[in-house]
Design an enzyme around this catalytic site. Structure first.
Site, PDB file in Angstrom:
ATOM      1  N   HIS A 138       9.620 -24.818   7.015  1.00  0.00           N
ATOM      2  CA  HIS A 138       8.604 -25.615   7.707  1.00  0.00           C
ATOM      3  C   HIS A 138       7.184 -25.368   7.214  1.00  0.00           C
ATOM      4  O   HIS A 138       6.351 -26.273   7.279  1.00  0.00           O
ATOM      5  CB  HIS A 138       8.653 -25.338   9.214  1.00  0.00           C
ATOM      6  CG  HIS A 138       9.815 -25.984   9.891  1.00  0.00           C
ATOM      7  ND1 HIS A 138       9.898 -26.147  11.259  1.00  0.00           N
ATOM      8  CD2 HIS A 138      10.966 -26.520   9.386  1.00  0.00           C
ATOM      9  CE1 HIS A 138      11.035 -26.751  11.580  1.00  0.00           C
ATOM     10  NE2 HIS A 138      11.707 -26.972  10.460  1.00  0.00           N
ATOM     11  N   ASP A 167       0.861  -1.181   0.000  1.00  0.00           N
ATOM     12  CA  ASP A 167       0.000   0.000   0.000  1.00  0.00           C
ATOM     13  C   ASP A 167       0.899   1.234   0.000  1.00  0.00           C
ATOM     14  O   ASP A 167       2.124   1.142  -0.177  1.00  0.00           O
ATOM     15  CB  ASP A 167      -1.025  -0.039   1.149  1.00  0.00           C
ATOM     16  CG  ASP A 167      -0.394   0.162   2.528  1.00  0.00           C
ATOM     17  OD1 ASP A 167       0.850   0.323   2.615  1.00  0.00           O
ATOM     18  OD2 ASP A 167      -1.148   0.172   3.523  1.00  0.00           O
ATOM     19  N   THR A 190       2.408  -2.088   8.817  1.00  0.00           N
ATOM     20  CA  THR A 190       2.786  -3.099   9.813  1.00  0.00           C
ATOM     21  C   THR A 190       3.125  -4.452   9.197  1.00  0.00           C
ATOM     22  O   THR A 190       3.668  -5.322   9.881  1.00  0.00           O
ATOM     23  CB  THR A 190       1.622  -3.338  10.791  1.00  0.00           C
ATOM     24  OG1 THR A 190       0.484  -3.775  10.020  1.00  0.00           O
ATOM     25  CG2 THR A 190       1.271  -2.085  11.567  1.00  0.00           C
ATOM     26  N   HIS A 219       6.615 -31.893   7.576  1.00  0.00           N
ATOM     27  CA  HIS A 219       6.081 -30.543   7.375  1.00  0.00           C
ATOM     28  C   HIS A 219       5.074 -30.512   6.227  1.00  0.00           C
ATOM     29  O   HIS A 219       4.136 -29.719   6.241  1.00  0.00           O
ATOM     30  CB  HIS A 219       7.222 -29.563   7.120  1.00  0.00           C
ATOM     31  CG  HIS A 219       8.227 -29.543   8.222  1.00  0.00           C
ATOM     32  ND1 HIS A 219       7.912 -29.185   9.508  1.00  0.00           N
ATOM     33  CD2 HIS A 219       9.542 -29.898   8.239  1.00  0.00           C
ATOM     34  CE1 HIS A 219       8.980 -29.289  10.280  1.00  0.00           C
ATOM     35  NE2 HIS A 219       9.978 -29.725   9.535  1.00  0.00           N
ATOM     36  N   CYS A 225       2.962  -3.451   3.935  1.00  0.00           N
ATOM     37  CA  CYS A 225       2.126  -2.318   4.318  1.00  0.00           C
ATOM     38  C   CYS A 225       2.808  -1.686   5.527  1.00  0.00           C
ATOM     39  O   CYS A 225       3.999  -1.949   5.773  1.00  0.00           O
ATOM     40  CB  CYS A 225       0.681  -2.725   4.571  1.00  0.00           C
ATOM     41  SG  CYS A 225       0.394  -3.878   5.923  1.00  0.00           S
TER      42      CYS A 225
HETATM   43  C1  RB5 Z   1      -2.140   2.395   6.559  1.00  0.00           C
HETATM   44  O1  RB5 Z   1      -2.235   3.546   7.315  1.00  0.00           O
HETATM   45  C2  RB5 Z   1      -1.946   1.179   7.457  1.00  0.00           C
HETATM   46  O2  RB5 Z   1      -3.106   0.911   8.166  1.00  0.00           O
HETATM   47  C3  RB5 Z   1      -1.526  -0.020   6.644  1.00  0.00           C
HETATM   48  O3  RB5 Z   1      -0.367   0.270   5.944  1.00  0.00           O
HETATM   49  C4  RB5 Z   1      -1.218  -1.292   7.406  1.00  0.00           C
HETATM   50  O4  RB5 Z   1      -0.352  -1.062   8.466  1.00  0.00           O
HETATM   51  C5  RB5 Z   1      -2.345  -2.145   7.749  1.00  0.00           C
HETATM   52  O5  RB5 Z   1      -2.201  -3.280   8.250  1.00  0.00           O
END
Ligand code: RB5
Length: 149
Positions: A102, A12, A71, A137, A69
């Protein structure tokens, strides 16, 4: 180039620069980076990009996928909704190696707001450098999609 050397990348808006750095890094190693964007920084929706990348792997067009993204969590969840996809989010190289060895992971997810670029590249290298061990596995991986034995 054959599908076995093609790696789809997507993200993203939170991870465009890191994704492009990874694309250059894996190209330098002889992989074909199939970077499906986005390229502009407007806010977008990670489920769209996770699904699009996962479909490239599930269809066999690409052997592996790397998604990012902020996180690494949301886009990983979206990718894992596509049948046949095993995507793990990693913040360390040990996990990146183990999800290949695995879990036969076919996609890697990274959090660009959590880790730095150097660590991200090391995680990518660990993921791409490892191979599925099969054996016991394989039984467990089959149970992820099929009915439990
Ligand atoms: C975008 O602000 C953020 O929510 C996205 O990049 C991500 O971390 C979602 O899991």
């Amino acid at each position: 180039m054959t599908a076995s050397k093609r790696i789809v990348l997507s993200s993203d808006h939170a991870a465009i620069a890191m994704r492009q750095t990874i694309a250059r890094h894996i190209e330098a190693q002889g992989w074909e980076a199939v970077d499906i964007g986005p390229v502009t920084p407007e806010s977008t929706h990670y489920p769209l990009h996770g699904k699009a990348a996962a479909e490239k792997v599930a269809s066999g067009d690409c052997a592996l996928g790397i998604v990012l993204c902020g996180t690494g969590q949301g886009i990983m969840m979206a990718a894992n909704k596509v049948s046949g996809i095993r995507c793990g989010v990693c913040f360390d190289t040990f996990s990146a190696r183990m999800i290949r060895q695995h879990n036969d992971a076919n996609m890697l997810s990274l959090g660009a707001r959590v880790i730095g670029e150097e660590l991200a590249l090391s995680i990518v290298d660990a993921f791409l450098g490892a191979e599925f061990e099969g054996g016991r596995h394989a039984t467990r991986v089959a149970m992820i999609e099929g009915p439990a034995a």
